[in-house]
Scaffold this motif. Structure first.
Motif, PDB file in Angstrom:
ATOM      1  N   LEU A 213       0.500  -0.914  -0.225  1.00 41.16           N
ATOM      2  CA  LEU A 213      -0.211  -0.087   0.160  1.00 41.16           C
ATOM      3  C   LEU A 213       1.157   1.558  -0.031  1.00 41.16           C
ATOM      4  O   LEU A 213       0.098   2.476  -0.521  1.00 41.16           O
ATOM      5  CB  LEU A 213      -1.096   0.098   0.728  1.00 41.16           C
ATOM      6  N   LEU A 214       1.846   1.019   0.272  1.00 41.18           N
ATOM      7  CA  LEU A 214       3.054   2.662   0.715  1.00 41.18           C
ATOM      8  C   LEU A 214       3.202   3.001  -0.992  1.00 41.18           C
ATOM      9  O   LEU A 214       3.480   3.664  -1.512  1.00 41.18           O
ATOM     10  CB  LEU A 214       4.089   2.179   1.897  1.00 41.18           C
TER      11      LEU A 214
ATOM     12  N   TRP B  68       1.974   3.560  11.876  1.00 44.09           N
ATOM     13  CA  TRP B  68       0.992   3.005  10.924  1.00 44.09           C
ATOM     14  C   TRP B  68       0.510   1.304  10.878  1.00 44.09           C
ATOM     15  O   TRP B  68       0.631   0.790  11.142  1.00 44.09           O
ATOM     16  CB  TRP B  68       1.849   2.634   9.570  1.00 44.09           C
ATOM     17  N   SER B  69      -1.041   1.735  10.512  1.00 44.65           N
ATOM     18  CA  SER B  69      -1.719   0.264  10.804  1.00 44.65           C
ATOM     19  C   SER B  69      -2.670   0.252   9.366  1.00 44.65           C
ATOM     20  O   SER B  69      -2.677   0.912   8.450  1.00 44.65           O
ATOM     21  CB  SER B  69      -2.849   0.322  12.169  1.00 44.65           C
ATOM     22  N   LEU B  70      -3.248  -1.101   9.276  1.00 38.30           N
ATOM     23  CA  LEU B  70      -4.603  -1.337   8.665  1.00 38.30           C
ATOM     24  C   LEU B  70      -5.762  -1.090   8.501  1.00 38.30           C
ATOM     25  O   LEU B  70      -6.329  -1.359   9.424  1.00 38.30           O
ATOM     26  CB  LEU B  70      -4.122  -2.903   7.653  1.00 38.30           C
TER      27      LEU B  70
ATOM     28  N   LEU C  75      -8.285  -3.192   2.747  1.00 42.10           N
ATOM     29  CA  LEU C  75      -7.291  -2.483   3.522  1.00 42.10           C
ATOM     30  C   LEU C  75      -7.029  -1.215   2.517  1.00 42.10           C
ATOM     31  O   LEU C  75      -6.214  -1.033   1.655  1.00 42.10           O
ATOM     32  CB  LEU C  75      -6.307  -3.469   3.788  1.00 42.10           C
ATOM     33  N   ALA C  76      -6.688  -0.093   3.732  1.00 45.03           N
ATOM     34  CA  ALA C  76      -5.963   1.379   3.275  1.00 45.03           C
ATOM     35  C   ALA C  76      -5.398   1.226   4.855  1.00 45.03           C
ATOM     36  O   ALA C  76      -5.401   1.111   5.766  1.00 45.03           O
ATOM     37  CB  ALA C  76      -6.773   2.183   2.559  1.00 45.03           C
ATOM     38  N   LEU C  77      -4.185   2.116   4.320  1.00 44.36           N
ATOM     39  CA  LEU C  77      -2.914   2.876   5.283  1.00 44.36           C
ATOM     40  C   LEU C  77      -3.968   3.852   5.545  1.00 44.36           C
ATOM     41  O   LEU C  77      -4.482   4.753   5.748  1.00 44.36           O
ATOM     42  CB  LEU C  77      -1.589   3.158   4.405  1.00 44.36           C
ATOM     43  N   LEU C  78      -3.794   3.868   7.150  1.00 41.48           N
ATOM     44  CA  LEU C  78      -3.702   5.066   8.354  1.00 41.48           C
ATOM     45  C   LEU C  78      -3.190   4.602   9.230  1.00 41.48           C
ATOM     46  O   LEU C  78      -2.640   3.812   9.678  1.00 41.48           O
ATOM     47  CB  LEU C  78      -5.176   4.758   8.288  1.00 41.48           C
TER      48      LEU C  78
ATOM     49  N   CYS D 106      -3.471   7.628  -1.529  1.00 42.49           N
ATOM     50  CA  CYS D 106      -5.053   6.466  -1.891  1.00 42.49           C
ATOM     51  C   CYS D 106      -6.016   6.075  -1.027  1.00 42.49           C
ATOM     52  O   CYS D 106      -6.617   5.813  -1.191  1.00 42.49           O
ATOM     53  CB  CYS D 106      -4.290   5.220  -2.406  1.00 42.49           C
ATOM     54  N   THR D 107      -5.432   6.394   0.426  1.00 44.25           N
ATOM     55  CA  THR D 107      -6.723   6.377   1.466  1.00 44.25           C
ATOM     56  C   THR D 107      -7.814   7.293   2.092  1.00 44.25           C
ATOM     57  O   THR D 107      -8.630   6.262   1.450  1.00 44.25           O
ATOM     58  CB  THR D 107      -5.934   6.180   2.595  1.00 44.25           C
TER      59      THR D 107
END
Length: 620
Positions: A405-406, A442-444, A543-546, A579-580
């Protein structure tokens, strides 16, 4: 101006090399004066004394060459104005007094100590060493007594364990343990006190950067006979030093190039020195001053002649400027089109912790600019080897998913020639990543909540969920869901009116925590979740990075609530990866998709975009 060198402990007894360098008359043994502005001796036996003894012992037992050195912290001195031929100790009194006692305990030759304003300490220390009689009436006497007893007992215990201990420990301490000799060459009492205050009261230690600076500035004297010309050259280096330090302190630049560097830097230019010296230290005590020692070795390797050492010092400073230009070019490589590649590839490789900045720095010397860019692209491709995007699962492949995702975010920015997000903000990403120690990082984030089916048990949390949901859907009159028919080959649209649902939520929201029917609430919650999303919850496509902190505010929320909160967080200045943000704004979804409903079609479209971006990169 100052002079700096590294000396083995044995030379503190008689500083022949220093006196020869300074053209000073030689003495039988050296005298160090402790001036009146110094505080008393305060090293604690079980902390400072034991640490010094143990450090030397550990060094003695390492696999080392016979010429390896262990370096103690600097001793800052100047020629005494009150005692002819003596040295005034500006910083390092505690260490020097301890070394004095240790040398006496081992029966080795030692220097003289003179306490200018504490003459009783002179007499007591001599008597303590002679007969071991302790005295605890005075703070100085107490700490000296404790230190002496600790040294004697420690040596006795070691000799009992190993009868030959002294035979090995003495020569290591005498020849291989070094101190950094830092002579500020000041005859002004005011300047000496000012230096003392900076180093002691302000608690600002001499770091590698300051030591390297003193070394280079002192050594270039050998090339300039004219004092005015020398001063101008030193001022030029000082100005260049300052400009580099200022540039490196810019948060965007510093956060970009130190994405996976663990060492903390007081002087940012020291990072460049570490690159040059290939020093990968994490700031542990065992690794102090290794960078300075590398620079000193380069200067000494040029020969004993002052001119040769001056030329090497000037050459080294040129290499420092080149090191800055090199890493700065990675950051400033921000022209449109493919020229953003180096910035994004370097940033990704460092942020994903797949390479070390030291390795990239070395690689950049061996290749042309295009060759370096191609090399970076190859390294990025290597991070994807063996990864099957369709098979990645939350809870099993979390680190890999975060990396993918990064890269998706980075490639998205790299693909945009112009615009607000044409450079991924690695400084902000790395700042959050380094918060892992405090349960940050960072988490999913599950786009459709992973715990949406789990019953809630806390009435207060349930009421909070109702309030968030009611706020998020109050302006939504209906949701159009796309469902597959029995043949699974065609899709139908079904419109769901939300009027009755909103009334139910509003009515239940009026309940008191003590009277809320939790079974009825969980049934209502499941109904809401069925309306606003129905997907496979754990694959990459959901899933997205946050950041972990922001993720915690979205737990169990339905898609429209999460969407609104993401928008609010970005308005508050929180860093939401592009992208999130895009996925919650339905950027990747079909044009006829409603903004409030997260469907399997949305999920498939999102995954397809990730695949396309990465596959295009792999093929290019």
């Amino acid at each position: 101006m100052s002079r700096i060198t590294t000396l083995p402990i044995k030379e503190l007894y008689r500083l022949d090399s220093v006196r020869e360098l300074y053209n000073l008359a030689k003495v039988n043994h050296e005298t160090f004066t402790i001036p009146d502005y110094q505080r008393g001796y305060r090293w604690e036996a079980n902390i400072h004394i034991e640490a010094l003894l143990k450090d030397v012992f550990d060094f003695m037992n390492t696999n080392r060459n016979i010429d390896d050195r262990y370096c103690l912290q600097p001793i800052v001195v100047t020629q005494s104005s009150t005692h002819k031929g003596a040295w005034e100790v500006i910083d390092g009194q505690q260490r020097l007094i301890t070394i004095y006692m240790l040398l006496n305990a081992l029966g080795l030759p030692t220097f003289n100590l003179v306490f200018e304003s504490r003459p009783k300490s002179n007499d007591f220390l001599a008597q303590l060493i002679a007969n071991g009689k302790a005295n605890h009436d005075d703070p100085d006497f107490h700490f000296m007594s404790e230190a002496w007893a600790k040294i004697k007992q420690w040596l006795k215990d070691k000799n009992n364990q190993d009868p030959g201990f002294d035979l090995e420990y003495k020569p290591v301490l005498w020849k291989n343990v070094n101190v950094i000799w830092y002579d500020i060459e000041s005859t002004s009492r005011e300047i000496n006190i000012d230096v003392f205050n900076r180093l002691n009261i302000g608690k600002i230690p001499l770091n590698d950067a300051e030591l390297v600076k003193a070394l280079l500035l002192s050594k270039i004297k050998g090339r300039y006979k004219d004092a005015v010309e020398l001063t101008m050259r030193q001022s030029e280096i000082n100005n260049e030093w300052h400009r580099i330090e200022i540039e490196l302190r810019k948060p965007q630049k510093w956060g970009f190039i130190t994405g996976n560097v663990h060492k903390e830097y007081d002087s940012h230019i020291e990072f460049l020195f570490d690159l040059m010296a290939k020093n990968r230290a994490k700031g542990t005590a065992e690794q102090k001053y290794t960078t300075y020692l590398w620079f000193e070795h380069q200067v000494n390797a040029a020969g004993r002649k002052p001119e040769a050492q001056a030329d090497m010092a000037i050459k080294l400073w040129g290499q420092v400027k080149d090191a800055y230009a090199r890493v700065n070019s990675w950051f400033c490589d921000n022209n449109v089109g493919s020229d953003t590649a180096i910035y994004h590839y370097v940033g990704y490789l460092l942020a994903s912790r797949k390479v070390q900045v030291y390795d990239l720095y070395n690689d950049s010397f061996e290749k042309s600019r295009k060759g370096f860019r191609d090399h970076l692209r190859g390294l990025v491709k290597d991070t994807l080897k063996g990864i099957k995007l369709d098979e990645l699962k939350y809870g099993e492949d979390d680190d890999t998913i975060k990396m993918v995702l990064l890269l998706f975010n980075v490639l998205t920015c790299e693909k945009i020639a112009d615009g607000m997000y044409n450079r991924f903000p690695f400084d902000r990403y790395n700042e959050i990543a380094k918060e892992r120690r405090s349960r940050g990082g960072w988490s999913l984030e599950h786009i459709f909540a992973q715990n949406s089916r789990d019953p809630m048990k806390d009435p207060k949390a349930a009421l909070h969920w109702l309030a968030d949901t009611q706020k998020s859907i109050k302006n939504i009159s209906s949701v159009i869901k796309t469902i597959k028919n029995d043949s699974q080959s065609e899709q139908e649209k079904s419109e769901i009116d939300l009027t009755k649902l909103k009334v139910q939520i509003e009515k239940m929201q009026q309940s008191h925590p003590n009277t809320l029917d939790m079974d009825a609430f969980n049934n209502l919650k499941n109904k809401v979740n069925n309306i606003f999303g129905e997907v496979d919850r754990h694959p990459l496509s959901n899933l997205a990075l946050l950041s972990t902190v922001d993720n915690s505010t979205l737990n169990n929320a339905v898609f429209p609530t999460k969407r609104n909160r993401i928008i609010e967080l970005e308005k508050e200045g929180r860093f939401i990866p592009p992208c999130t943000r895009n996925v919650f704004l339905k950027f990747y979804s079909p044009s006829d998709s409603q903004p409030y409903y997260w469907s399997r079609n949305d999920q498939d479209a999102y995954l397809a975009q990730i695949k396309k971006m990465i596959n295009d990169f792999m093929k290019n």
